[in-house]
Design a protein around this motif. Structure first.
Motif, PDB file in Angstrom:
ATOM      1  N   TRP A  37     -18.899  13.057 125.448  1.00 46.21           N
ATOM      2  CA  TRP A  37     -17.713  13.773 125.909  1.00 46.21           C
ATOM      3  C   TRP A  37     -17.969  14.552 127.189  1.00 46.21           C
ATOM      4  O   TRP A  37     -17.080  14.681 128.027  1.00 46.21           O
ATOM      5  CB  TRP A  37     -17.202  14.724 124.840  1.00 46.21           C
ATOM      6  N   VAL A  38     -19.182  15.111 127.339  1.00 42.77           N
ATOM      7  CA  VAL A  38     -19.501  15.904 128.529  1.00 42.77           C
ATOM      8  C   VAL A  38     -19.727  14.941 129.691  1.00 42.77           C
ATOM      9  O   VAL A  38     -20.593  14.066 129.621  1.00 42.77           O
ATOM     10  CB  VAL A  38     -20.754  16.783 128.314  1.00 42.77           C
ATOM     11  N   GLN A  39     -18.944  15.098 130.750  1.00 40.02           N
ATOM     12  CA  GLN A  39     -19.023  14.194 131.896  1.00 40.02           C
ATOM     13  C   GLN A  39     -19.942  14.737 132.992  1.00 40.02           C
ATOM     14  O   GLN A  39     -20.855  14.055 133.417  1.00 40.02           O
ATOM     15  CB  GLN A  39     -17.627  13.928 132.458  1.00 40.02           C
ATOM     16  N   GLN A  40     -19.671  15.950 133.463  1.00 40.51           N
ATOM     17  CA  GLN A  40     -20.522  16.547 134.490  1.00 40.51           C
ATOM     18  C   GLN A  40     -20.238  18.036 134.595  1.00 40.51           C
ATOM     19  O   GLN A  40     -19.196  18.514 134.161  1.00 40.51           O
ATOM     20  CB  GLN A  40     -20.311  15.882 135.846  1.00 40.51           C
ATOM     21  N   ALA A  41     -21.176  18.738 135.195  1.00 37.69           N
ATOM     22  CA  ALA A  41     -21.037  20.170 135.398  1.00 37.69           C
ATOM     23  C   ALA A  41     -20.122  20.426 136.587  1.00 37.69           C
ATOM     24  O   ALA A  41     -20.345  19.906 137.676  1.00 37.69           O
ATOM     25  CB  ALA A  41     -22.401  20.804 135.643  1.00 37.69           C
ATOM     26  N   ALA A  42     -19.084  21.225 136.374  1.00 38.78           N
ATOM     27  CA  ALA A  42     -18.231  21.657 137.474  1.00 38.78           C
ATOM     28  C   ALA A  42     -18.869  22.858 138.169  1.00 38.78           C
ATOM     29  O   ALA A  42     -18.667  23.069 139.359  1.00 38.78           O
ATOM     30  CB  ALA A  42     -16.838  22.006 136.965  1.00 38.78           C
ATOM     31  N   ASP A  43     -19.630  23.646 137.420  1.00 38.24           N
ATOM     32  CA  ASP A  43     -20.409  24.771 137.953  1.00 38.24           C
ATOM     33  C   ASP A  43     -21.869  24.423 137.767  1.00 38.24           C
ATOM     34  O   ASP A  43     -22.320  24.177 136.651  1.00 38.24           O
ATOM     35  CB  ASP A  43     -20.061  26.067 137.211  1.00 38.24           C
ATOM     36  N   ARG A  44     -22.624  24.414 138.867  1.00 37.80           N
ATOM     37  CA  ARG A  44     -23.982  23.883 138.833  1.00 37.80           C
ATOM     38  C   ARG A  44     -25.069  24.956 138.836  1.00 37.80           C
ATOM     39  O   ARG A  44     -26.248  24.631 138.738  1.00 37.80           O
ATOM     40  CB  ARG A  44     -24.160  22.928 140.001  1.00 37.80           C
ATOM     41  N   ALA A  45     -24.707  26.219 138.920  1.00 40.88           N
ATOM     42  CA  ALA A  45     -25.707  27.286 138.978  1.00 40.88           C
ATOM     43  C   ALA A  45     -26.431  27.402 137.636  1.00 40.88           C
ATOM     44  O   ALA A  45     -25.809  27.278 136.570  1.00 40.88           O
ATOM     45  CB  ALA A  45     -25.044  28.610 139.326  1.00 40.88           C
ATOM     46  N   PRO A  46     -27.743  27.644 137.669  1.00 46.76           N
ATOM     47  CA  PRO A  46     -28.487  27.838 136.415  1.00 46.76           C
ATOM     48  C   PRO A  46     -27.913  29.010 135.606  1.00 46.76           C
ATOM     49  O   PRO A  46     -27.398  29.976 136.177  1.00 46.76           O
ATOM     50  CB  PRO A  46     -29.908  28.152 136.886  1.00 46.76           C
ATOM     51  N   LEU A  47     -28.023  28.901 134.294  1.00 51.24           N
ATOM     52  CA  LEU A  47     -27.549  29.953 133.397  1.00 51.24           C
ATOM     53  C   LEU A  47     -28.603  31.054 133.352  1.00 51.24           C
ATOM     54  O   LEU A  47     -29.761  30.795 133.012  1.00 51.24           O
ATOM     55  CB  LEU A  47     -27.285  29.378 132.012  1.00 51.24           C
ATOM     56  N   THR A  48     -28.188  32.274 133.695  1.00 52.19           N
ATOM     57  CA  THR A  48     -29.152  33.362 133.825  1.00 52.19           C
ATOM     58  C   THR A  48     -28.781  34.641 133.111  1.00 52.19           C
ATOM     59  O   THR A  48     -29.630  35.512 132.935  1.00 52.19           O
ATOM     60  CB  THR A  48     -29.382  33.700 135.310  1.00 52.19           C
ATOM     61  N   GLU A  49     -27.498  34.792 132.692  1.00 56.21           N
ATOM     62  CA  GLU A  49     -27.116  36.077 132.102  1.00 56.21           C
ATOM     63  C   GLU A  49     -25.966  35.933 131.113  1.00 56.21           C
ATOM     64  O   GLU A  49     -25.130  35.037 131.236  1.00 56.21           O
ATOM     65  CB  GLU A  49     -26.745  37.083 133.189  1.00 56.21           C
ATOM     66  N   VAL A  50     -25.943  36.851 130.164  1.00 50.68           N
ATOM     67  CA  VAL A  50     -24.850  36.921 129.199  1.00 50.68           C
ATOM     68  C   VAL A  50     -23.568  37.215 129.975  1.00 50.68           C
ATOM     69  O   VAL A  50     -23.563  38.022 130.904  1.00 50.68           O
ATOM     70  CB  VAL A  50     -25.123  38.017 128.141  1.00 50.68           C
ATOM     71  N   GLY A  51     -22.498  36.534 129.610  1.00 53.67           N
ATOM     72  CA  GLY A  51     -21.214  36.703 130.268  1.00 53.67           C
ATOM     73  C   GLY A  51     -20.962  35.703 131.385  1.00 53.67           C
ATOM     74  O   GLY A  51     -19.834  35.573 131.855  1.00 53.67           O
ATOM     75  N   GLN A  52     -21.995  34.992 131.813  1.00 56.26           N
ATOM     76  CA  GLN A  52     -21.831  33.995 132.870  1.00 56.26           C
ATOM     77  C   GLN A  52     -20.916  32.876 132.387  1.00 56.26           C
ATOM     78  O   GLN A  52     -21.032  32.413 131.264  1.00 56.26           O
ATOM     79  CB  GLN A  52     -23.194  33.439 133.265  1.00 56.26           C
ATOM     80  N   ILE A  53     -20.006  32.446 133.248  1.00 56.40           N
ATOM     81  CA  ILE A  53     -19.081  31.360 132.928  1.00 56.40           C
ATOM     82  C   ILE A  53     -19.556  30.108 133.650  1.00 56.40           C
ATOM     83  O   ILE A  53     -19.892  30.150 134.831  1.00 56.40           O
ATOM     84  CB  ILE A  53     -17.643  31.693 133.382  1.00 56.40           C
ATOM     85  N   PHE A  54     -19.576  28.996 132.925  1.00 52.38           N
ATOM     86  CA  PHE A  54     -19.843  27.711 133.558  1.00 52.38           C
ATOM     87  C   PHE A  54     -18.892  26.678 132.975  1.00 52.38           C
ATOM     88  O   PHE A  54     -18.626  26.660 131.790  1.00 52.38           O
ATOM     89  CB  PHE A  54     -21.318  27.290 133.422  1.00 52.38           C
ATOM     90  N   ARG A  55     -18.371  25.852 133.844  1.00 47.06           N
ATOM     91  CA  ARG A  55     -17.361  24.875 133.459  1.00 47.06           C
ATOM     92  C   ARG A  55     -17.962  23.474 133.419  1.00 47.06           C
ATOM     93  O   ARG A  55     -18.823  23.140 134.218  1.00 47.06           O
ATOM     94  CB  ARG A  55     -16.195  24.925 134.434  1.00 47.06           C
TER      95      ARG A  55
END
Length: 165
Positions: A37-55
């Motif tokens: 189901w997951v196609q690709q990252a719309a947000d490519r920044a590494p995950l670094t903190e609580v509260g960070q949003i990635f699409r």
């Protein structure tokens, strides 16, 4: 099903920091996903903190639009032990709305080159009105195990490239 979560555990022959680095990279999530189901990252920044949003751009044949996007909010990040996020969607005006389910990976080092990884999918906070039109879990039991095997393969291949540099 009497519980509102499922999990699977595998041991990978990759050090925990490297496994964590793969999980903290949204661009790897489509390769890890066991459903397709997951196609690709719309947000490519590494995950670094609580509260960070990635699409993530998604596809599901039963979704009204087929293609859609989810917005994930990091709710736990403890390198290299745990990382997890809750999944939702962006509504009108950019307001985020979460459905009540979370994904969480817990990593336990089992020596210098092995890591026990547990993937948990928890839908205990899903409200009844969502449960009326989405069955939980929305995938078969093999999904989590498939995802962990994909993670193991990806982490091992990137670990080899990482150590060769």
């Amino acid at each position: 099903m009497d519980q509102d979560n499922v999990n699977a555990t595998v041991t990978v022959t990759v050090p925990a920091p490297r496994v964590f680095a793969v999980l903290a990279d949204p661009t790897t999530h489509s390769a890890i996903d066991g459903t397709g189901w997951v196609q690709q990252a719309a947000d490519r920044a590494p995950l670094t903190e609580v509260g960070q949003i990635f699409r993530m751009d998604m596809y599901h044949p039963n979704h009204p639009n087929g293609e859609y996007q989810v917005a994930n909010e990091v709710h736990v990040i403890d390198p290299p032990r745990a990382i997890g996020w809750r999944t939702g969607q962006e509504k009108d005006g950019g307001r985020l709305e979460f459905g009540g389910w979370i994904w969480r990976y817990d990593l336990v080092p089992r020596g210098p080159a092995e890591t026990e990884v547990t993937l948990t999918y928890d839908w205990s906070a899903v409200p009844q009105f969502i449960r009326e039109y989405i069955q939980f879990p929305p995938f078969g039991p093999e999904h989590l195990t498939n995802s962990l095997h994909h993670l193991a393969e990806l982490a091992a291949s990137t670990s080899q490239a990482w150590t060769a540099e």
